[in-house]
Motif scaffolding. Structure first.
Motif, PDB file in Angstrom:
ATOM      1  N   GLU B 446      -1.790   5.505  -4.804  1.00  0.00           N
ATOM      2  CA  GLU B 446      -1.748   4.108  -4.403  1.00  0.00           C
ATOM      3  C   GLU B 446      -1.079   4.008  -3.032  1.00  0.00           C
ATOM      4  O   GLU B 446      -0.089   4.685  -2.767  1.00  0.00           O
ATOM      5  CB  GLU B 446      -0.933   3.250  -5.402  1.00  0.00           C
ATOM      6  CG  GLU B 446      -1.623   3.061  -6.743  1.00  0.00           C
ATOM      7  CD  GLU B 446      -1.284   4.168  -7.717  1.00  0.00           C
ATOM      8  OE1 GLU B 446      -0.361   4.947  -7.437  1.00  0.00           O
ATOM      9  OE2 GLU B 446      -1.957   4.245  -8.761  1.00  0.00           O
ATOM     10  N   VAL B 447      -1.631   3.158  -2.192  1.00  0.00           N
ATOM     11  CA  VAL B 447      -1.085   2.936  -0.861  1.00  0.00           C
ATOM     12  C   VAL B 447      -0.573   1.501  -0.795  1.00  0.00           C
ATOM     13  O   VAL B 447      -1.331   0.567  -1.075  1.00  0.00           O
ATOM     14  CB  VAL B 447      -2.177   3.158   0.214  1.00  0.00           C
ATOM     15  CG1 VAL B 447      -1.682   2.709   1.582  1.00  0.00           C
ATOM     16  CG2 VAL B 447      -2.600   4.624   0.241  1.00  0.00           C
ATOM     17  N   THR B 448       0.709   1.339  -0.474  1.00  0.00           N
ATOM     18  CA  THR B 448       1.281  -0.005  -0.402  1.00  0.00           C
ATOM     19  C   THR B 448       1.693  -0.339   1.039  1.00  0.00           C
ATOM     20  O   THR B 448       2.292   0.492   1.722  1.00  0.00           O
ATOM     21  CB  THR B 448       2.489  -0.131  -1.343  1.00  0.00           C
ATOM     22  OG1 THR B 448       2.057   0.148  -2.671  1.00  0.00           O
ATOM     23  CG2 THR B 448       3.075  -1.546  -1.293  1.00  0.00           C
ATOM     24  N   ILE B 449       1.323  -1.544   1.460  1.00  0.00           N
ATOM     25  CA  ILE B 449       1.651  -2.023   2.796  1.00  0.00           C
ATOM     26  C   ILE B 449       2.753  -3.072   2.643  1.00  0.00           C
ATOM     27  O   ILE B 449       2.560  -4.066   1.918  1.00  0.00           O
ATOM     28  CB  ILE B 449       0.398  -2.633   3.468  1.00  0.00           C
ATOM     29  CG1 ILE B 449      -0.636  -1.534   3.749  1.00  0.00           C
ATOM     30  CG2 ILE B 449       0.757  -3.339   4.779  1.00  0.00           C
ATOM     31  CD1 ILE B 449      -1.547  -1.203   2.597  1.00  0.00           C
ATOM     32  N   ASP B 450       3.898  -2.863   3.304  1.00  0.00           N
ATOM     33  CA  ASP B 450       5.030  -3.780   3.131  1.00  0.00           C
ATOM     34  C   ASP B 450       5.510  -4.303   4.498  1.00  0.00           C
ATOM     35  O   ASP B 450       4.864  -4.064   5.518  1.00  0.00           O
ATOM     36  CB  ASP B 450       6.152  -3.090   2.346  1.00  0.00           C
ATOM     37  CG  ASP B 450       6.600  -1.797   3.013  1.00  0.00           C
ATOM     38  OD1 ASP B 450       6.391  -1.658   4.245  1.00  0.00           O
ATOM     39  OD2 ASP B 450       7.146  -0.930   2.309  1.00  0.00           O
ATOM     40  N   TYR B 451       6.653  -4.997   4.493  1.00  0.00           N
ATOM     41  CA  TYR B 451       7.147  -5.574   5.752  1.00  0.00           C
ATOM     42  C   TYR B 451       7.475  -4.495   6.787  1.00  0.00           C
ATOM     43  O   TYR B 451       7.225  -4.676   7.981  1.00  0.00           O
ATOM     44  CB  TYR B 451       8.377  -6.472   5.487  1.00  0.00           C
ATOM     45  CG  TYR B 451       7.983  -7.805   4.888  1.00  0.00           C
ATOM     46  CD1 TYR B 451       7.438  -8.813   5.693  1.00  0.00           C
ATOM     47  CD2 TYR B 451       8.125  -8.057   3.530  1.00  0.00           C
ATOM     48  CE1 TYR B 451       7.056 -10.038   5.145  1.00  0.00           C
ATOM     49  CE2 TYR B 451       7.735  -9.269   2.970  1.00  0.00           C
ATOM     50  CZ  TYR B 451       7.204 -10.263   3.786  1.00  0.00           C
ATOM     51  OH  TYR B 451       6.825 -11.461   3.256  1.00  0.00           O
ATOM     52  N   ASP B 452       8.045  -3.356   6.337  1.00  0.00           N
ATOM     53  CA  ASP B 452       8.338  -2.267   7.270  1.00  0.00           C
ATOM     54  C   ASP B 452       7.065  -1.765   7.950  1.00  0.00           C
ATOM     55  O   ASP B 452       7.083  -1.364   9.111  1.00  0.00           O
ATOM     56  CB  ASP B 452       9.015  -1.095   6.541  1.00  0.00           C
ATOM     57  CG  ASP B 452      10.458  -1.429   6.175  1.00  0.00           C
ATOM     58  OD1 ASP B 452      10.999  -2.397   6.758  1.00  0.00           O
ATOM     59  OD2 ASP B 452      11.026  -0.741   5.299  1.00  0.00           O
ATOM     60  N   SER B 453       5.956  -1.788   7.187  1.00  0.00           N
ATOM     61  CA  SER B 453       4.690  -1.284   7.745  1.00  0.00           C
ATOM     62  C   SER B 453       4.323  -2.035   9.025  1.00  0.00           C
ATOM     63  O   SER B 453       3.788  -1.449   9.971  1.00  0.00           O
ATOM     64  CB  SER B 453       3.555  -1.440   6.728  1.00  0.00           C
ATOM     65  OG  SER B 453       3.894  -0.852   5.491  1.00  0.00           O
ATOM     66  N   LEU B 454       4.599  -3.341   9.027  1.00  0.00           N
ATOM     67  CA  LEU B 454       4.261  -4.148  10.205  1.00  0.00           C
ATOM     68  C   LEU B 454       5.050  -3.671  11.421  1.00  0.00           C
ATOM     69  O   LEU B 454       4.561  -3.731  12.549  1.00  0.00           O
ATOM     70  CB  LEU B 454       4.579  -5.624   9.942  1.00  0.00           C
ATOM     71  CG  LEU B 454       3.794  -6.300   8.813  1.00  0.00           C
ATOM     72  CD1 LEU B 454       4.343  -7.709   8.572  1.00  0.00           C
ATOM     73  CD2 LEU B 454       2.301  -6.371   9.137  1.00  0.00           C
ATOM     74  N   LYS B 455       6.274  -3.186  11.171  1.00  0.00           N
ATOM     75  CA  LYS B 455       7.125  -2.755  12.278  1.00  0.00           C
ATOM     76  C   LYS B 455       6.837  -1.318  12.692  1.00  0.00           C
ATOM     77  O   LYS B 455       6.616  -1.018  13.864  1.00  0.00           O
ATOM     78  CB  LYS B 455       8.608  -2.881  11.879  1.00  0.00           C
ATOM     79  CG  LYS B 455       9.103  -4.333  11.833  1.00  0.00           C
ATOM     80  CD  LYS B 455      10.571  -4.385  11.404  1.00  0.00           C
ATOM     81  CE  LYS B 455      10.691  -5.048  10.028  1.00  0.00           C
ATOM     82  NZ  LYS B 455      11.936  -4.757   9.326  1.00  0.00           N
ATOM     83  N   ASP B 456       6.839  -0.368  11.701  1.00  0.00           N
ATOM     84  CA  ASP B 456       6.795   1.052  12.079  1.00  0.00           C
ATOM     85  C   ASP B 456       5.440   1.706  11.824  1.00  0.00           C
ATOM     86  O   ASP B 456       5.290   2.908  12.055  1.00  0.00           O
ATOM     87  CB  ASP B 456       7.905   1.827  11.362  1.00  0.00           C
ATOM     88  CG  ASP B 456       7.785   1.703   9.842  1.00  0.00           C
ATOM     89  OD1 ASP B 456       6.721   1.283   9.349  1.00  0.00           O
ATOM     90  OD2 ASP B 456       8.770   2.009   9.144  1.00  0.00           O
ATOM     91  N   ASN B 457       4.446   0.917  11.343  1.00  0.00           N
ATOM     92  CA  ASN B 457       3.121   1.473  11.100  1.00  0.00           C
ATOM     93  C   ASN B 457       3.105   2.596  10.058  1.00  0.00           C
ATOM     94  O   ASN B 457       2.195   3.418  10.045  1.00  0.00           O
ATOM     95  CB  ASN B 457       2.526   1.978  12.420  1.00  0.00           C
ATOM     96  CG  ASN B 457       1.145   1.372  12.652  1.00  0.00           C
ATOM     97  OD1 ASN B 457       0.804   0.347  12.048  1.00  0.00           O
ATOM     98  ND2 ASN B 457       0.357   1.997  13.497  1.00  0.00           N
ATOM     99  N   ASP B 458       4.107   2.630   9.191  1.00  0.00           N
ATOM    100  CA  ASP B 458       4.124   3.550   8.053  1.00  0.00           C
ATOM    101  C   ASP B 458       3.668   2.806   6.792  1.00  0.00           C
ATOM    102  O   ASP B 458       3.900   1.595   6.683  1.00  0.00           O
ATOM    103  CB  ASP B 458       5.549   4.059   7.790  1.00  0.00           C
ATOM    104  CG  ASP B 458       5.976   5.128   8.785  1.00  0.00           C
ATOM    105  OD1 ASP B 458       5.114   5.592   9.565  1.00  0.00           O
ATOM    106  OD2 ASP B 458       7.169   5.489   8.763  1.00  0.00           O
ATOM    107  N   VAL B 459       3.056   3.526   5.874  1.00  0.00           N
ATOM    108  CA  VAL B 459       2.747   2.930   4.572  1.00  0.00           C
ATOM    109  C   VAL B 459       3.246   3.890   3.486  1.00  0.00           C
ATOM    110  O   VAL B 459       3.489   5.068   3.746  1.00  0.00           O
ATOM    111  CB  VAL B 459       1.231   2.677   4.379  1.00  0.00           C
ATOM    112  CG1 VAL B 459       0.750   1.591   5.337  1.00  0.00           C
ATOM    113  CG2 VAL B 459       0.430   3.961   4.553  1.00  0.00           C
ATOM    114  N   THR B 460       3.378   3.357   2.269  1.00  0.00           N
ATOM    115  CA  THR B 460       3.835   4.184   1.143  1.00  0.00           C
ATOM    116  C   THR B 460       2.628   4.740   0.385  1.00  0.00           C
ATOM    117  O   THR B 460       1.701   3.995   0.078  1.00  0.00           O
ATOM    118  CB  THR B 460       4.682   3.332   0.171  1.00  0.00           C
ATOM    119  OG1 THR B 460       5.794   2.809   0.896  1.00  0.00           O
ATOM    120  CG2 THR B 460       5.182   4.158  -1.004  1.00  0.00           C
ATOM    121  N   ILE B 461       2.670   6.054   0.100  1.00  0.00           N
ATOM    122  CA  ILE B 461       1.704   6.625  -0.857  1.00  0.00           C
ATOM    123  C   ILE B 461       2.489   6.993  -2.107  1.00  0.00           C
ATOM    124  O   ILE B 461       3.545   7.619  -2.026  1.00  0.00           O
ATOM    125  CB  ILE B 461       1.021   7.897  -0.327  1.00  0.00           C
ATOM    126  CG1 ILE B 461       0.391   7.667   1.051  1.00  0.00           C
ATOM    127  CG2 ILE B 461      -0.050   8.367  -1.313  1.00  0.00           C
ATOM    128  CD1 ILE B 461      -0.295   8.926   1.597  1.00  0.00           C
TER     129      ILE B 461
END
Lengths: 504, 504
Positions: B446-461
């Motif tokens: 599963e890939v989750t896009i969160d508030y940090d993603s907007l800043k650092d372009n990282d996502v969680t797997i």
């Protein structure tokens, strides 16, 4: 041989298709896909899935039984309406499909006429049995579904499905819930269907057992005039033959909306289907058209119905290969009434019976169309100019000779290629004859290993249509072939020019 | 709920499988694959094709009609021999499969007994109709093929094929010639078959309409003791339950050759099949065995017959899912006699009737086995721990919330992923519930896009089995997921450790 005989000859001898159970003199309307035809069919199906299921994240495929309960076809209307007109000879008792018999005898169009009209044509024109000149009996309806008995008691009559569409209608409730009640959603089936044709003709084209690829889109009828991608297609031109038209015209989606009064949701899917044929299957535009069906010709469940027709040289003109059917709520309403289950959907505050738009394709006819349309003859050879995405064999590997370590190098290359492509190894006969054999089945590229290859590690790649040849390093072969197959590089730029051509 | 109920509940509600035509209260033995089951089936079929058709460049797939002429089954022996024992109640006229009725009543094994022996067991044990206590009539044979009438005259009886194997036998002559008369060669079919079971039980496991994947290998019988890869497998151990054995033993291929007197060509394919189950399907060894069948149990056409059995918790033990059948020349000889066609082959100076080794798999049983064997429960959840190559959905994409530009970023990522993987977008409910929903159907990542993603372009797997999470750059997401799916990188090494875990 004319073109249809040429294609049939190649189909049967090379393993595209041949009559089913042929060693027992087959029954008309039953055919087997051989090893090349199965590849061609699978590649077409993969193209279809990628394109149509890719249209929305809410479109999915299901896979259902071919045998279905009688009640399904009471509700769908097939038991009452899915009939062909039949006439029987009083003397020899041979039975004929009445409209076909009349069309053959009078060279007229008898499709869609009712029993009385057909009987009148037989009497007025004094038509007799083509077999024995006996008198023909009045025309009756003959139901085209196959029935069979299930269970040991023999009293449970079930039917082979005559269209794949009923499967999504039956699964609709489960899938609507499993897919979290989103509307629109789509259910596709790629599978077999069965019709007891009275006397199938036209070889591989009219079958008693055949394959359909169908997508049923369930949508809110209040939104039939909406289309979020309308701007991207409104000026796109669709080739349409109107009901009483003589030639197809190119009409923009906007014209179909304003002049022809078709709904946006329907027009959008005409554009989608045309793009599949022109851009993915690479059918030349002159061989493609939509044809509007008359009230008489339309299936009993359709409100709007245009067929996709392709031009078959081997069948003397345009023939139906697909259809875009606005089935309305005919099916779900029928099944709701027949089953007593509530089949309504909810969107926002709207509660409604979803309407169905059906994108329906005859798989076998599309496979045959590829063979007809891409069949090419020149002075020295015949070949299928299939797009690279549809060739049964991607690449053939030839050792120039069967000695001097050339086979060992060729086999090592074949082992590498076969994991990435559908590859075929051929070491029998002259190189020229091996090229012809691959051309004949539409193989896109051939790789030849020769004496120079042993020294410089280069091999020859030859392209089917142009018959041009280039040399590439063995180490670059897989990546070069991938680029060539995807069309991301021009053939002549993919390698070095050839010093001496291998014998053609 | 016990395990079989749990699996059935998930299967029906999430779209793996459910009864066919369920809204009309379905007939036993007919099931539909929903959208997830269809994916699971297709992935299993793709694995099968890649492995078994990859065994030799001379193995190919064909695709044939399900309806076949009567003569096929006269020659094959099915009309005479493909029977189940039937007993009928004199009073209520309900019919039962006699061996099953006896097994239920007496808790014994009645498989393979003849009519008289079964009748005697009924009389001796005073067995009566389980429905109404009426007297049971003598046992008769009941043919399990479905017949139907083709053509308008109604006098052409044809049959639905009861095994896919007949298709390669009928196509053998055409394909042997099209494939340039090389022996051995193989023809596979993946398709539907039909058996009119008297009273199918065991839900999805015993079906009247089901799917087989079969490879028929045609070979020179003089070479049955040859095997060019023998050295690579001679010490490989195969798990075998012998005819009168209690527990399976691990026997080396060499032992099967010298002690059990099986031919090398047969043993080699036992090894091939075991490797498919253990290495590709990733079945734990304790859930796998070959079982030797007794003379009574073997199908009428088999000379040597071992079944592959897998252990199903939901069916109380080991059950057949595949078989390795040495059919000899039974089929080709029968069809040569029945059709009058010469079906012999030539190799060098040898002219012979090819023998057939059949690798036969029940597709539906294998799909069900995956669901049974990989079903896992822990304290907080249930999940299917399918291998990555078999998951219906590869990756799910979750926006953490439905606002603040997070959905836009998540949709852009979903659009990129959906071209490379089977991806699913879910924005409804808490992240924890969304994880559970994907676990339940076996989604691997599963890939989750969160508030940090907007800043650092990282996502969680997040990985399904371990529930561990890593952060990766959006630009690396596709290539990282490819590596994770193929197993070429360890999960925790594929990205940065997570600072704060998303809510489970």
């Amino acid at each position: 041989m004319d073109k249809s005989e040429e294609i049939l000859h190649i189909a049967q001898n090379r393993g595209f298709f041949y009559p089913s159970a042929e060693i027992y003199s087959s029954k008309a309307g039953f055919w087997t896909y051989g090893h090349l035809g199965t590849r061609l069919k699978h590649k077409w199906e993969a193209l279809w899935r990628r394109y149509f299921l890719g249209l929305s994240p809410n479109y999915f495929e299901i896979d259902d039984c071919n045998i279905m309960p009688k009640k399904v076809f009471e509700s769908s209307g097939h038991l009452k309406n899915f009939n062909d007109p039949l006439t029987e000879c009083e003397k020899c008792h041979f039975r004929f499909r009445a409209d076909q018999l009349i069309e053959d005898a009078l060279n007229t169009n008898a499709a869609g006429l009712n029993e009385d009209a057909l009987t009148k044509l037989i009497i007025d024109n004094k038509l007799v049995c083509p077999k024995c000149q006996g008198k023909l009996m009045p025309v009756k309806w003959f139901n085209m579904m196959f029935d069979l008995k299930v269970g040991a008691t023999g009293d449970d009559v079930m039917y082979l499905r005559p269209e794949s569409a009923q499967s999504p209608f039956l699964a609709y409730k489960r899938e609507y819930e499993a897919l979290r009640k989103k509307i629109p959603f789509g259910l596709a089936v790629l599978g077999r269907v069965y019709r007891n044709e009275i006397s199938p003709r036209q070889g591989f084209f009219r079958l008693r057992e055949f394959n359909q690829a169908e997508l049923q889109i369930f949508f809110n009828p209040a939104k039939i005039s909406e289309c979020k991608d309308w701007d991207s297609i409104k000026n796109y031109k669709i080739k349409v033959l109107k009901e009483n038209g003589k030639d197809a015209e190119e009409l923009s989606c906007n014209t179909l909306l304003t002049k022809n009064k078709l709904p946006k949701f329907y027009i959008y899917h005409m554009a989608i289907m045309q793009k599949f044929y022109l851009e993915l299957m690479r059918i030349p535009k002159e061989s493609f058209q939509f044809r509007e069906l008359s009230d008489k010709e339309r299936a009993f469940y359709n409100k709007i119905h245009y067929d996709v027709e392709l031009k078959f040289d081997s069948l003397n003109g345009f023939k139906e290969v697909a259809g875009l059917h606005y089935r309305g709520d005919h099916d779900l309403l029928g099944h709701q009434n027949g089953s007593g289950q509530n089949l309504e959907a909810i969107e926002g505050n709207d509660k409604f019976m979803p309407h169905v738009l059906e994108l329906s394709f005859g798989i076998d006819r599309n496979v045959y169309a590829l063979m007809d349309i891409f069949y090419t003859e020149d002075k020295e050879r015949s070949y299928f100019s299939f797009p690279a995405s549809l060739t049964p064999i991607d690449v053939a590997v030839f050792p120039l000779v069967n000695k001097d370590n050339i086979p060992e190098m060729a086999e090592a290359i074949f082992d590498k290629l076969k994991n990435e492509f559908k590859a075929f190894y051929d070491d029998a006969g002259s190189i020229g004859r091996r090229y012809r054999r691959q051309d004949e089945i539409g193989t896109k590229f051939e790789v030849t290993i020769d004496y120079d290859s042993l020294k410089d590690n280069d091999v020859t790649i030859r392209e089917r249509d142009s018959m041009k040849q280039i040399r590439v390093k063995v180490d670059d072969l897989v990546s070069t072939l991938h680029k060539l197959m995807s069309g991301s590089i021009e053939f002549e730029k993919a390698g070095k020019p050839l010093k001496k051509k291998t014998e053609e």
